[in-house]
Design a protein around this motif. Structure first.
Motif, short mmCIF file in Angstrom:
data_model
loop_
_atom_site.label_atom_id
_atom_site.label_comp_id
_atom_site.label_asym_id
_atom_site.label_seq_id
_atom_site.Cartn_x
_atom_site.Cartn_y
_atom_site.Cartn_z
N HIS A 120 0.93 -1.19 -0.25
CA HIS A 120 0.04 -0.18 -0.05
C HIS A 120 1.19 1.54 0.18
O HIS A 120 0.42 2.20 -0.79
N LEU A 121 1.74 1.01 0.67
CA LEU A 121 2.54 2.63 1.14
C LEU A 121 3.21 2.76 -0.20
O LEU A 121 3.77 3.65 -0.73
N CYS A 122 4.16 1.57 -1.02
CA CYS A 122 4.50 1.95 -2.59
C CYS A 122 3.53 2.60 -3.14
O CYS A 122 4.08 3.71 -3.99
N PHE A 123 2.02 2.07 -3.78
CA PHE A 123 1.70 2.53 -4.49
C PHE A 123 1.16 4.39 -3.96
O PHE A 123 0.49 4.54 -5.04
N ILE A 124 1.12 4.53 -2.79
CA ILE A 124 0.36 5.49 -2.25
C ILE A 124 1.66 6.50 -2.83
O ILE A 124 1.22 7.37 -3.10
N SER A 125 2.70 5.93 -2.87
CA SER A 125 3.90 6.53 -3.52
C SER A 125 4.16 6.78 -4.79
O SER A 125 4.66 8.00 -5.17
N LEU A 126 3.62 6.14 -5.23
CA LEU A 126 3.11 6.48 -7.44
C LEU A 126 2.50 7.19 -7.07
O LEU A 126 2.20 7.58 -8.62
N ASP A 127 1.20 6.94 -6.35
CA ASP A 127 -0.05 7.86 -6.25
C ASP A 127 0.48 9.45 -6.53
O ASP A 127 -0.12 10.23 -7.12
N ARG A 128 1.40 10.03 -5.15
CA ARG A 128 1.71 11.10 -4.95
C ARG A 128 2.58 11.38 -6.16
O ARG A 128 2.98 12.89 -6.67
N TYR A 129 3.53 11.23 -6.62
CA TYR A 129 4.39 11.07 -7.42
C TYR A 129 3.55 11.98 -8.72
O TYR A 129 4.04 12.43 -9.57
N ILE A 130 2.63 10.85 -9.30
CA ILE A 130 1.87 11.25 -10.42
C ILE A 130 0.86 12.56 -9.59
O ILE A 130 1.03 14.06 -10.69
N ALA A 131 0.56 12.44 -8.64
CA ALA A 131 0.24 14.01 -8.13
C ALA A 131 0.46 15.53 -8.40
O ALA A 131 0.71 16.18 -8.55
N ILE A 132 1.81 15.17 -7.75
CA ILE A 132 2.75 15.94 -8.17
C ILE A 132 3.88 16.47 -9.21
O ILE A 132 3.94 17.07 -9.53
N THR A 133 3.94 15.35 -10.39
CA THR A 133 4.80 15.60 -11.65
C THR A 133 3.18 16.60 -12.73
O THR A 133 3.60 17.11 -13.45
N ASP A 134 1.91 16.16 -12.47
CA ASP A 134 1.44 16.13 -13.38
C ASP A 134 -0.56 16.61 -12.15
O ASP A 134 -1.43 15.95 -12.89
N PRO A 135 -0.38 17.64 -12.26
CA PRO A 135 -1.45 18.03 -11.24
C PRO A 135 -2.91 17.79 -11.49
O PRO A 135 -3.78 17.65 -10.64
N LEU A 136 -3.02 18.38 -12.41
CA LEU A 136 -4.16 18.84 -13.00
C LEU A 136 -4.55 17.72 -14.42
O LEU A 136 -5.85 17.43 -14.50
N VAL A 137 -3.10 16.71 -14.47
CA VAL A 137 -4.37 15.98 -15.75
C VAL A 137 -4.50 14.29 -14.35
O VAL A 137 -5.13 13.33 -14.63
N TYR A 138 -3.76 14.07 -13.38
CA TYR A 138 -3.40 13.77 -12.25
C TYR A 138 -4.70 12.85 -12.32
O TYR A 138 -5.49 11.31 -11.83
N PRO A 139 -5.91 13.63 -11.81
CA PRO A 139 -7.58 12.74 -11.37
C PRO A 139 -7.91 11.53 -12.82
O PRO A 139 -8.70 10.96 -12.78
#
Length: 341
Positions: A120-139
Motif C-alpha cells: 500500500h505504501l508503495c502504491f501511495i508513493s506512486l500516487d503522490r508522484y503522479i499527483a506532483i508531476t502532473d497535478p492537473l492531469v492526475y485526476p
C-alpha cells in the motif's frame, strides 16, 4: 516451603507431557511490558479505525488516493486486532495459550497484513508522484478503478503468499531437526529456512527500493516547483497559474507527510528483517528477547501512521474531533467541509 516449591522449572502447561518451559518476569517488569504492548495494540486499533471512518464517512475525502490510505489503515487495524494482543501474551508469558491452529493463523496474519502495508505504501508513493508531476492531469490518470486494482493487488499478493508459505509448512523445509527440537506444547515459534528468508526480504526490498526512488524524485520536483513559484511571485500571476500553484503546494505537503510515513516504516521493519536473515544464516542463535524487541518495534509501526496524519493533516484532526464528539451521527455530517481553503 513456599520458596522451595517455586524453585523447579515452571512449565506452560503444568500437567502436560512435553510442555514448554516458562520463563516468567517478576511482577514489575511484567506490568511494564503488558502496559507497553497493550498501549501499542489499543493505539493501533483505535488510530486506524479513526482513519478508516474518516475516509469512508466524509464525502470530501472520497478520492482514489485516500482509498489507498483507508485500505492501509485497514491492514494496520487488523495487525492490532489479530496479531498484537496474542503476541503480547506470548512475549510476556513466553508461552502460547491460543492453540496450535491459531499459532499458524497468527503467523499467516502477521505476514499478510505487514506485506499488505508495504505494498500500500508503495502504491501511495506512486500516487503522490503522479499527483506532483502532473497535478492537473492526475485526476484522469489515478482513477478509482486504478486505486481499486492497487488495493486488490496489495491484499491478494500478501495473503496468498503468507498463507501458502506458512499454511503448507514450506518455511520449515530443511529445518525439520531444529523444528522438532523446538516443538513443545505451549510454544509458537516460527522458523523460516534460508531460501524463504531471502524471498521474504526481496518482497520487502523491491517495494522499498521503488519508494526510495519515487520519493527522491518527488523531493527534487518539489524543490524545483518551489523555486519556480518564488521566481513567479515577483511577476503578476495569472489566476489559472495560482490555482495550479495551490494544488501543487497541497500535493507537496501530502508527499512530505507520506514520505515521513515511509521512513518510519523502514526504520521499524528493517532491523527485524535484517535480523531474520542473519539469524537464518547463523543457525538461529538469536536470543528470544532480541527477537521480541525487534518484532515489537516492527508491530509498533502499525500504530504510527494515524499519529503521523494527526500531526501533519489538519483535516484528519478535524475529522477525529467530529467522530469523537459524536457529530458524525447527525444527518448530512458527511458533507461537512474538512479543508480550510
Amino acid at each position: 516451603s513456599d520458596k522451595l516449591r517455586k524453585e523447579p522449572t515452571q512449565l506452560c502447561y503444568e500437567n502436560v507431557n512435553g510442555s514448554c518451559v516458562k520463563t516468567s518476569y517478576s511482577p514489575g517488569p511484567r506490568l511494564i511490558l503488558y502496559t507497553v504492548f497493550g498501549f501499542g495494540s489499543l493505539l493501533t486499533v483505535f488510530g486506524n479505525f479513526l482513519v478508516m471512518i474518516s475516509v469512508l464517512h466524509f464525502k470530501q475525502l472520497h478520492s482514489p488516493g485516500n482509498l489507498l490510505i483507508a485500505s492501509l489503515a485497514c491492514a494496520d487495524f487488523l495487525v492490532g486486532v489479530t496479531v498484537m494482543p496474542f503476541s503480547a501474551v506470548r512475549s510476556v508469558e513466553s508461552c502460547w495459550y491460543f492453540g496450535e491452529s491459531y499459532c499458524k493463523f497468527h503467523s499467516c496474519f502477521d505476514g499478510s497484513f505487514c506485506y499488505a502495508s508495504i505494498y500500500h505504501l508503495c502504491f501511495i508513493s506512486l500516487d503522490r508522484y503522479i499527483a506532483i508531476t502532473d497535478p492537473l492531469v492526475y485526476p484522469t490518470r489515478f482513477t478509482a478503478s486504478v486505486s481499486g486494482i492497487c488495493i486488490a493487488f496489495s491484499w491478494l499478493l500478501s495473503i496468498i503468499y503468507s498463507f501458502s508459505l506458512f499454511g503448507t509448512g514450506a518455511n520449515e523445509v530443511g529445518l525439520e531437526e531444529l523444528v522438532s527440537a523446538l516443538t513443545c506444547v505451549g510454544g509458537c515459534q516460527v522458523a523460516v529456512n534460508q531460501s524463504w528468508v531471502l524471498v521474504n526480504f526481496l518482497l520487502f526490498f523491491i517495494p522499498t527500493l521503488v519508494m526510495m526512488i519515487v520519493y527522491s524524485k518527488i523531493f527534487l520536483i518539489a524543490k524545483h516547483q518551489a523555486r519556480k513559484i518564488e521566481s513567479m511571485s515577483n511577476k503578476t500571476v495569472r489566476s489559472s497559474d495560482s490555482y495550479k500553484d495551490r494544488v501543487a503546494k497541497r500535493e507537496r505537503k501530502a508527499a512530505k507527510t507520506l514520505g515521513i510515513a515511509v521512513i518510519t516504516f523502514l526504520i521499524s521493519w528493517s532491523p527485524y528483517l535484517i535480523g531474520t536473515i542473519i539469524d537464518a544464516f547463523l543457525g538461529f542463535i538469536t536470543p528470544t528477547y532480541i527477537y521480541e524487541i525487534l518484532v515489537w518495534i516492527a508491530y509498533y509501526n502499525s500504530a504510527m501512521n494515524p499519529l503521523i496524519y494527526a500531526v501533519f493533516y489538519p483535516w484528519f484532526r478535524k475529522a477525529i474531533k467530529l467522530i469523537i464528539t459524536g457529530q458524525i451521527l447527525r444527518e448530512n455530517s458527511s458533507t461537512i467541509s474538512l479543508f480550510s481553503e
